[in-house]
Design an enzyme around this catalytic site. Sequence first.
Site, PDB file in Angstrom:
ATOM      1  N   TYR A 234      58.463  -7.220  -4.307  1.00 23.96           N
ATOM      2  CA  TYR A 234      59.575  -7.706  -3.275  1.00 23.96           C
ATOM      3  C   TYR A 234      60.479  -7.030  -3.986  1.00 23.96           C
ATOM      4  CZ  TYR A 234      62.564 -10.295  -0.636  1.00 23.96           C
ATOM      5  OH  TYR A 234      63.152 -10.691   0.795  1.00 23.96           O
TER       6      TYR A 234
ATOM      7  N   GLY B 103      66.653 -12.961  12.214  1.00 22.30           N
ATOM      8  CA  GLY B 103      66.741 -12.285  13.225  1.00 22.30           C
ATOM      9  C   GLY B 103      66.490 -12.944  13.793  1.00 22.30           C
TER      10      GLY B 103
ATOM     11  N   ALA C 276      62.936  -9.466  15.062  1.00 25.59           N
ATOM     12  CA  ALA C 276      63.967 -10.454  15.873  1.00 25.59           C
ATOM     13  C   ALA C 276      63.073 -11.877  16.015  1.00 25.59           C
ATOM     14  CB  ALA C 276      64.529 -10.021  16.940  1.00 25.59           C
TER      15      ALA C 276
HETATM   16  N1  LIG Z   1      64.860 -16.168   3.540  1.00 25.46           N
HETATM   17  C1  LIG Z   1      65.465 -16.136   2.251  1.00 25.46           C
HETATM   18  O1  LIG Z   1      65.708 -16.622   1.948  1.00 25.46           O
HETATM   19  C2  LIG Z   1      65.650 -14.321   2.620  1.00 25.46           C
HETATM   20  C3  LIG Z   1      66.878 -14.494   1.548  1.00 25.46           C
HETATM   21  C4  LIG Z   1      67.480 -12.983   1.178  1.00 25.46           C
HETATM   22  C5  LIG Z   1      66.811 -11.336   1.722  1.00 25.46           C
HETATM   23  N2  LIG Z   1      66.110 -12.183   3.325  1.00 25.46           N
HETATM   24  C6  LIG Z   1      65.808 -11.158   4.115  1.00 25.46           C
HETATM   25  O2  LIG Z   1      65.956 -11.663   5.412  1.00 25.46           O
HETATM   26  C7  LIG Z   1      65.000 -10.637   6.259  1.00 25.46           C
HETATM   27  C8  LIG Z   1      65.156 -11.956   6.658  1.00 25.46           C
HETATM   28  O3  LIG Z   1      64.034 -12.366   6.674  1.00 25.46           O
HETATM   29  P1  LIG Z   1      63.454 -13.860   7.452  1.00 25.46           P
HETATM   30  O4  LIG Z   1      64.047 -14.818   5.982  1.00 25.46           O
HETATM   31  O5  LIG Z   1      64.150 -13.920   8.457  1.00 25.46           O
HETATM   32  O6  LIG Z   1      61.757 -14.127   7.207  1.00 25.46           O
HETATM   33  P2  LIG Z   1      61.058 -14.881   8.305  1.00 25.46           P
HETATM   34  O7  LIG Z   1      61.288 -15.968   8.930  1.00 25.46           O
HETATM   35  O8  LIG Z   1      59.552 -14.105   7.621  1.00 25.46           O
HETATM   36  O9  LIG Z   1      60.933 -13.622   9.836  1.00 25.46           O
HETATM   37  C9  LIG Z   1      61.220 -11.698   9.235  1.00 25.46           C
HETATM   38  C10 LIG Z   1      60.674 -10.995  10.418  1.00 25.46           C
HETATM   39  O10 LIG Z   1      60.510 -10.066  10.261  1.00 25.46           O
HETATM   40  C11 LIG Z   1      59.416  -9.819  10.572  1.00 25.46           C
HETATM   41  N3  LIG Z   1      57.694  -8.611  10.550  1.00 25.46           N
HETATM   42  C12 LIG Z   1      57.466  -8.676   8.927  1.00 25.46           C
HETATM   43  N4  LIG Z   1      56.548  -7.614   9.045  1.00 25.46           N
HETATM   44  C13 LIG Z   1      56.604  -7.290   9.488  1.00 25.46           C
HETATM   45  C14 LIG Z   1      56.068  -6.260   9.894  1.00 25.46           C
HETATM   46  N5  LIG Z   1      55.124  -4.911   9.022  1.00 25.46           N
HETATM   47  N6  LIG Z   1      56.567  -5.076  11.058  1.00 25.46           N
HETATM   48  C15 LIG Z   1      57.633  -5.656  12.277  1.00 25.46           C
HETATM   49  N7  LIG Z   1      57.792  -6.812  11.865  1.00 25.46           N
HETATM   50  C16 LIG Z   1      57.774  -7.166  10.611  1.00 25.46           C
HETATM   51  C17 LIG Z   1      58.266 -10.768  10.779  1.00 25.46           C
HETATM   52  O11 LIG Z   1      57.485 -10.743  12.360  1.00 25.46           O
HETATM   53  P3  LIG Z   1      56.232 -11.681  11.793  1.00 25.46           P
HETATM   54  O12 LIG Z   1      56.605 -12.859  12.792  1.00 25.46           O
HETATM   55  O13 LIG Z   1      55.193 -10.817  13.353  1.00 25.46           O
HETATM   56  O14 LIG Z   1      55.471 -11.838  10.936  1.00 25.46           O
HETATM   57  C18 LIG Z   1      59.709 -11.439  11.565  1.00 25.46           C
HETATM   58  O15 LIG Z   1      59.642 -11.766  13.011  1.00 25.46           O
HETATM   59  C19 LIG Z   1      64.203 -10.062   5.478  1.00 25.46           C
HETATM   60  O16 LIG Z   1      64.161  -8.702   4.816  1.00 25.46           O
HETATM   61  C20 LIG Z   1      64.766 -10.442   4.360  1.00 25.46           C
HETATM   62  O17 LIG Z   1      63.914  -9.972   3.272  1.00 25.46           O
HETATM   63  C21 LIG Z   1      65.746 -13.435   3.417  1.00 25.46           C
END
Ligand SMILES: NC(=O)c1ccc[n+]([C@@H]2O[C@H](COP(=O)([O-])OP(=O)(O)OC[C@H]3O[C@@H](n4cnc5c(N)ncnc54)[C@H](OP(=O)(O)O)[C@@H]3O)[C@@H](O)[C@H]2O)c1
Length: 330
Positions: A208, A55, A50
């Site tokens: 992924y 998040g 988050a």
């Molecule tokens: N963006 C898109 O287009 C998209 C599309 C489909 C699905 N999603 C899904 O949406 C969700 C959120 O993604 P987002 O786009 O908001 O990406 P983001 O901005 O990269 O955020 C991802 C979050 O996950 C955390 N994280 C990653 N690895 C972790 C670990 N080992 N332990 C704890 N936290 C971890 C990151 O923490 P850190 O900051 O510490 O790295 C960050 O807070 C994900 O599940 C992603 O697969 C995204």
Amino acid sequence: MLTFVLSLPFLIGLLVVATLGVVKAYLLMMRGVCRSTNNLTDKTVIITGANTGIGKETAIDLAKRGARVILACRDTKKALAAKDDIVRESGNDHVIVRHLDLASLWSVRQFASEILKNEPRLDILINNAGCVTMEKKLTPDGLEYQMQANHFGHFLLTNLLLELLKKSALSRIINVSSCLYTWKRTLDLNNLNSELSYNNSSLYHGVYYNSKLVQVLCTRHLAPLISQSGVTVNSVCPGLVNTEIFRSTSSWFQMAASFVLFIFSKTAKEGAQTSIHVAVASEISDVTGQFFCDCRIIKTSKLADNPNLAKKVWEISETCVDLKPEERNY
Ligand SMILES: NC(=O)c1ccc[n+]([C@@H]2O[C@H](COP(=O)([O-])OP(=O)(O)OC[C@H]3O[C@@H](n4cnc5c(N)ncnc54)[C@H](OP(=O)(O)O)[C@@H]3O)[C@@H](O)[C@H]2O)c1
Ligand SMILES: *[C@@H]1O[C@H](CO)[C@@H](O)[C@H](O)[C@H]1NC(C)=O
Ligand SMILES: *[C@@H]1O[C@H](CO)[C@@H](O)[C@H](O)[C@H]1NC(C)=O
Ligand SMILES: *[C@@H]1O[C@H](CO)[C@@H](O)[C@H](O)[C@H]1NC(C)=O
Ligand SMILES: *[C@@H]1O[C@H](CO)[C@@H](O)[C@H](O)[C@H]1NC(C)=O
């Protein structure tokens, strides 16, 4: 001038721009928005990952509704900064940071035991954290890194917190997956951990998708097992969202991604709408085992809708995280 306007490159350019415009307008029109104004006073929410992106926007919205919001993050410094933003934007200071590294099963167990010790209730669990990386590495638990960060870590977390979610029913689990899981046409149960794909680049790029498909299958498997206890579990796809998600990919990939994102993506706030909708909307309080996109239920792929496959994936996941009998709460 006229010859220029009628020239082929100009006309092609015009056509491309017009097409992109139409696609963008269509995407804007179809984009789902959470319309519920439900108040979450006295409710507790956990959101993994988050500290940024989808998040963080989800946390701001739920905090505005009065919830106690627990940010489960691996980078405490970044999480504390996010907490300040969330408190400021929501006017709610019941925002708590707790350390959670999903790539460590020890950390997941540690986090869960702190929660069970300190929190009298848990109404909403949002398994949001996720990563896309092309680096091939195993975690200290010997699991494939991306599979564990996206799936196995959340799998264990969900199982450990299920007891508290049941006690707080009606409660909801939301798994942030991705429509991209549909790209997986087959699932190799002998390689669920995807480690065997390391020496095969054509398979590796699927890790992924693999992790996201497995999430949908586990959602499908758990939903009927806990439906009597008033806990719902659904997966969502946020759509294509402009966040930091591609930060661990190669630079050429990031360049291509940022071009596509620039044209087609949602903002993080728009991308959070489906998670928020599934977390709070009253009309879906008894909907479970479904997949939501743009705040609507959509059909899952044939592969994801297979109960036997789901059961096997669940059992393999239990073995991979070494789930103890006393940790089994369904
Ligand atoms: N963006 C898109 O287009 C998209 C599309 C489909 C699905 N999603 C899904 O949406 C969700 C959120 O993604 P987002 O786009 O908001 O990406 P983001 O901005 O990269 O955020 C991802 C979050 O996950 C955390 N994280 C990653 N690895 C972790 C670990 N080992 N332990 C704890 N936290 C971890 C990151 O923490 P850190 O900051 O510490 O790295 C960050 O807070 C994900 O599940 C992603 O697969 C995204
Ligand atoms: C939610 O309800 C409580 C009282 O039940 C009220 O004090 C609070 O202002 C409401 N919050 C929002 C954001 O509507
Ligand atoms: C999704 O939900 C299931 C429970 O139905 C859980 O076991 C699984 O690990 C969750 N996956 C993620 C990463 O969201
Ligand atoms: C991949 O190949 C390397 C060297 O060729 C080997 O050491 C390693 O064990 C292989 N990994 C897997 C998972 O097969
Ligand atoms: C890599 O995986 C693909 C798909 O399963 C397979 O067709 C191919 O033979 C594999 N390549 C190697 C080098 O093992």
